[in-house]
Structure formats: structure tokens, C-alpha cells
Design an enzyme around this catalytic site. Structure first.
Site, short mmCIF file in Angstrom:
data_model
loop_
_atom_site.label_atom_id
_atom_site.label_comp_id
_atom_site.label_asym_id
_atom_site.label_seq_id
_atom_site.Cartn_x
_atom_site.Cartn_y
_atom_site.Cartn_z
N ARG A 214 0.85 -1.21 0.00
CA ARG A 214 0.00 0.00 0.00
C ARG A 214 0.88 1.25 0.00
O ARG A 214 0.61 2.22 -0.71
CB ARG A 214 -0.92 0.00 1.23
CG ARG A 214 -1.99 -1.07 1.19
CD ARG A 214 -3.01 -0.85 2.27
NE ARG A 214 -2.68 -1.50 3.52
CZ ARG A 214 -3.15 -2.70 3.90
NH1 ARG A 214 -3.95 -3.39 3.10
NH2 ARG A 214 -2.83 -3.20 5.06
N PHE A 230 -11.93 -3.99 -5.55
CA PHE A 230 -11.95 -4.92 -4.40
C PHE A 230 -11.32 -4.19 -3.20
O PHE A 230 -10.42 -4.71 -2.54
CB PHE A 230 -11.20 -6.22 -4.70
CG PHE A 230 -11.58 -6.88 -5.99
CD1 PHE A 230 -12.71 -7.69 -6.08
CD2 PHE A 230 -10.81 -6.72 -7.14
CE1 PHE A 230 -13.06 -8.31 -7.27
CE2 PHE A 230 -11.16 -7.32 -8.33
CZ PHE A 230 -12.28 -8.12 -8.40
N ASP A 252 -16.25 -2.10 -4.03
CA ASP A 252 -16.34 -3.42 -3.39
C ASP A 252 -17.79 -3.90 -3.44
O ASP A 252 -18.72 -3.09 -3.42
CB ASP A 252 -15.87 -3.35 -1.94
CG ASP A 252 -15.44 -4.72 -1.43
OD1 ASP A 252 -14.22 -5.01 -1.48
OD2 ASP A 252 -16.31 -5.51 -1.00
N ASP A 301 -6.94 -5.67 -6.10
CA ASP A 301 -6.59 -6.45 -4.89
C ASP A 301 -7.73 -7.43 -4.60
O ASP A 301 -8.43 -7.30 -3.59
CB ASP A 301 -6.36 -5.48 -3.72
CG ASP A 301 -5.98 -6.21 -2.44
OD1 ASP A 301 -5.55 -7.37 -2.51
OD2 ASP A 301 -6.15 -5.61 -1.35
N CYS A 341 -3.70 -13.31 -3.91
CA CYS A 341 -3.41 -13.75 -2.54
C CYS A 341 -3.67 -15.25 -2.35
O CYS A 341 -3.82 -15.72 -1.24
CB CYS A 341 -4.20 -12.94 -1.53
SG CYS A 341 -5.99 -13.10 -1.72
#
Length: 400
Positions: A214, A230, A252, A301, A341
């Protein structure tokens, strides 16, 4: 009572012998002695050589998770204190400890246990039966270790509500460990303030693993128009705002996450520049493209699109789709930050997928940097699952 003895088949235990902590059910030749699931057992090679000790669970394909490679080591309070102290000493060296992951399971040699520290609150996630039995003791030891450094913990909350517990024959659970307390916690990271909901937020309430990623996008966002997809509770969007972006849109699909993101924007006095909408990213990106929208920086993300090897093919389609859509929205010479991730989406596969997406939309990518998870989420080389976050920053250049 002496420990039961787990003996491996000849030629098995390759992961264990290369430094890993797991023994699978099909690697075991025999188990001698009486035990209950969750008990500590001794592990021997096929020839009787002691390989260490771990806890057993017949409900799980990961039959034994190792606690020590020392066959003479007792798994007692002194041993657990040593593990906790080593984990904390490591964080003090490599990370900002205001909020950080203090224990990261196998990578800290405490398999199945995750503990995040948000300011003066601990959030615990227990994912394996054997460590679940030791959980309360480890939490008390951790509070002692932190107190020795002048850190008083005001509350501990358990978020053992991950579905993976069912594979261990365990129920999902969330609740206080000890006294009840206000579960909304204010933290500061990279100069940005957040309210973290440790009770109802995703996972343990906030994703600490992207902390330095970030920070890495802040300088790219000065005077920029930014799209953060996201966004969850707004962390990348707010870092963009902190870096001096003139206009940021965070997206989101979760209403709860967007509400929290709006609150975080107000908390930082950025509500005039950093705004949030509740939309499905896969639906929104083509709409923005149709309108001819362009952004200086686009951030992707997403949650893990795959949590097993069986669904990797579909995940690749998802990652390719969002990346090619995002590349179309980046103005010529602008930047794309993109990540995965899921540890099943390997570095090689993720890289290949992005490359395909760029080819499909006739964009050229100049790699600015490649990053992974913050060092408070250490990668243990022999434990593949500990390396999961892949993070790229590219400059996107039109073919001309």
C-alpha cells in the site's frame, strides 16, 4: 504417559526432511501406542530414527503437524514461551509493530495458529486441533511477552470461523477470550487511520499483509485519478489519497466493507477526494470501458479466486479477465498495481496470466516492481503455503 510413535514409510517425509512441518496420512506406515486426536506424538523415520514431535489428527489429511525437530524436546510452557518470544523478537526487527501479524502459523513453527495485533487488541485464529488445545496458554504467554516491552493488551478476540476448521473435525467459532471489550479498534498504518472491526470484518478484521505494498503505491498516485478495485475497507484507496491523488474511486461488492471504507475516509478527512461505491467489479469494469473512462492508476486487490488446486483453471480466467479489463482503463503511460493472494496461483502462473492479458489487449507492460507479503508474514521456504501474496506494479504502454 509416553507419547505414541508415528513411523513413516520408507522414502516418505520428503517435505518434513526439507524443513516443512506437515506429514500427510499416506506417508505413515504405523502408529504405536494410545493417543487422542490433538495429542503430541513422536515421529520416527522408517528405520526408527527420531525426527521430532508434533500433534496428530486422524480427521485431517495433514495427519501430523510438527512442533519441533528435536526428538528430546518437551512441548511444555517453557517451549511455547520460547516460540512466542522468538516470533515477537523477529517482528521487532522487521516490521512496524503498532499493528502486525505476531504469529503466522507454520512460518513461526506454531502450526495452525495466527495472531494479529491491532494496536492494543489481539485477534486469534486457530485452524488445527492440536494448537487449539494450546491456544489459551499461548495467548497468555504472548500477553506476558508484550507486557515485558510495555505493551498492555486490553482485549483478545477469537476469529476461528474459517471453513478449513471443518477439515480438522472442528466447529467454527468466534468470541472473546477473556473479558468482553469494544471490538472496533482504531489503528494507524503508513500515516493512514482505520477503524478495524475485529468481530465482523473479513478474516481477522484487516489485511496487514499488504502494508508495505500500500505504501509503495503512494508516490505513484500524486495528482492522479485512481480506481481501486476490491477495496475492502478502503486501504489502497486511502493510501492513494494520502499520496496526493486528486480523485479516488474505491469499489467493493460488500455493503458492510463499503460502509467501513466511507467511515475510514471521513476519519482521514479525505471524503471529498476518496469515494466508495458498492458494485461487482466484473460488471463495473466493462461499463467504465464503454463510457470511455480512463485512470492514471488502477489497483486490483481481489480475494483469492482459488482455495484449492481443483479450481485453479477458473481462477486463471478470473485473473485474466480483471487484468485485461483494468489495462484497458489505464491511460497510456499510467500504472497498474495487481495482485493475487492465493498460494495455489503460483508466481509463474500469475505472471503468465498477466502476460496473456496484456497480449490480448495489445498493451505493453513495463515492470516497476514485484513485491510479496509484508515481512511480519514470513515465507518459510519449505512451507509452500506460507508464500501466497504476489504483487506487481506495471506501467501500461499502448502499442504504437
Amino acid at each position: 504417559m509416553s507419547e505414541a510413535i508415528v513411523t513413516l514409510k520408507k522414502g516418505e517425509g520428503r517435505m518434513l526432511k526439507s524443513g516443512g512441518l506437515w506429514i500427510f496420512d499416506n506417508e505413515i506406515a504405523s502408529i504405536l501406542g494410545s493417543f487422542e486426536d490433538g495429542d503430541i506424538v513422536a515421529v520416527h523415520d522408517f528405520d526408527g530414527y527420531g525426527l521430532g514431535k508434533g500433534f496428530i489428527n486422524r480427521n485431517s489429511k495433514i495427519r501430523v503437524r510438527m512442533m519441533t525437530r528435536n526428538r528430546h524436546q518437551e512441548i511444555d510452557e517453557a517451549f511455547l514461551k520460547m516460540r512466542v518470544q522468538e516470533a515477537w523478537d523477529y517482528r521487532k526487527k522487521v516490521s512496524d509493530t503498532g499493528s502486525c501479524r505476531v504469529i503466522f502459523g507454520e512460518a513461526d513453527f506454531l502450526p495452525g495458529l495466527v495472531v494479529d495485533k491491532f494496536s492494543d487488541v489481539l485477534v486469534v485464529q486457530s485452524l488445527a486441533l492440536g494448537i487449539d488445545r494450546l491456544k489459551d496458554q499461548i495467548v497468555e504467554l504472548l500477553k506476558e511477552v508484550l507486557a515485558a516491552d510495555g505493551i498492555k493488551i486490553r482485549g483478545v478476540y477469537e476469529r476461528s470461523d474459517a471453513k478449513v476448521r471443518r477439515q480438522e473435525g472442528m466447529e467454527l467459532y468466534k468470541g472473546f477470550i477473556g473479558e468482553a471489550f469494544d471490538t472496533n479498534v482504531e489503528i494507524e498504518e503508513n500515516g493512514v487511520r482505520y477503524m478495524v472491526d475485529v468481530k465482523d470484518g473479513q478474516k481477522t478484521g484487516f489485511f496487514l499483509d499488504q502494508k508495505y505494498n500500500r505504501k509503495a503505491i503512494q508516490h505513484l498516485c500524486k495528482d492522479a485519478k485512481v480506481l481501486d478495485c476490491f477495496t475492502h475497507t478502503g486501504s489502497f484507496a486511502l493510501n492513494a489519497g494520502y499520496g496526493g491523488a486528486k480523485e479516488v474511486t474505491g469499489v467493493d461488492a460488500s455493503e458492510l466493507a463499503v460502509e467501513q471504507a466511507i467511515l475510514n475516509s471521513k476519519l482521514n478527512g479525505m471524503e471529498d477526494r476518496v469515494k466508495f461505491i458498492c458494485r461487482d467489479v466484473f460488471e463495473l469494469l466493462p461499463e467504465l470501458e464503454e463510457k470511455g473512462e480512463k485512470f492514471d492508476v488502477v489497483i486490483l486487490d481481489p480475494p483469492a479466486f482459488t482455495k484449492s488446486r481443483n479450481s485453479v483453471k477458473n481462477a486463471v480466467k478470473g485473473y485474466r479477465e480483471i487484468n485485461l479489463r483494468a489495462m484497458k482503463l489505464v491511460r497510456d503511460g499510467g500504472f497498474l498495481a495487481t495482485c493475487s493472494c492465493s498460494h495455489f496461483m503460483t508466481y509463474e502462473l500469475f505472471t503468465q496470466t498477466i502476460h496473456q492479458a496484456a497480449r490480448n489487449v495489445h498493451k505493453r507492460l513495463r515492470q516497476v516492481e514485484y513485491r510479496t507479503q509484508a515481512p511480519d508474514h514470513p515465507i518459510l521456504w519449505a512451507a509452500e503455503e506460507s508464500y501466497y501474496l504476489k504483487f506487481y506494479v506495471f506501467q501500461v504502454v499502448d502499442e504504437k
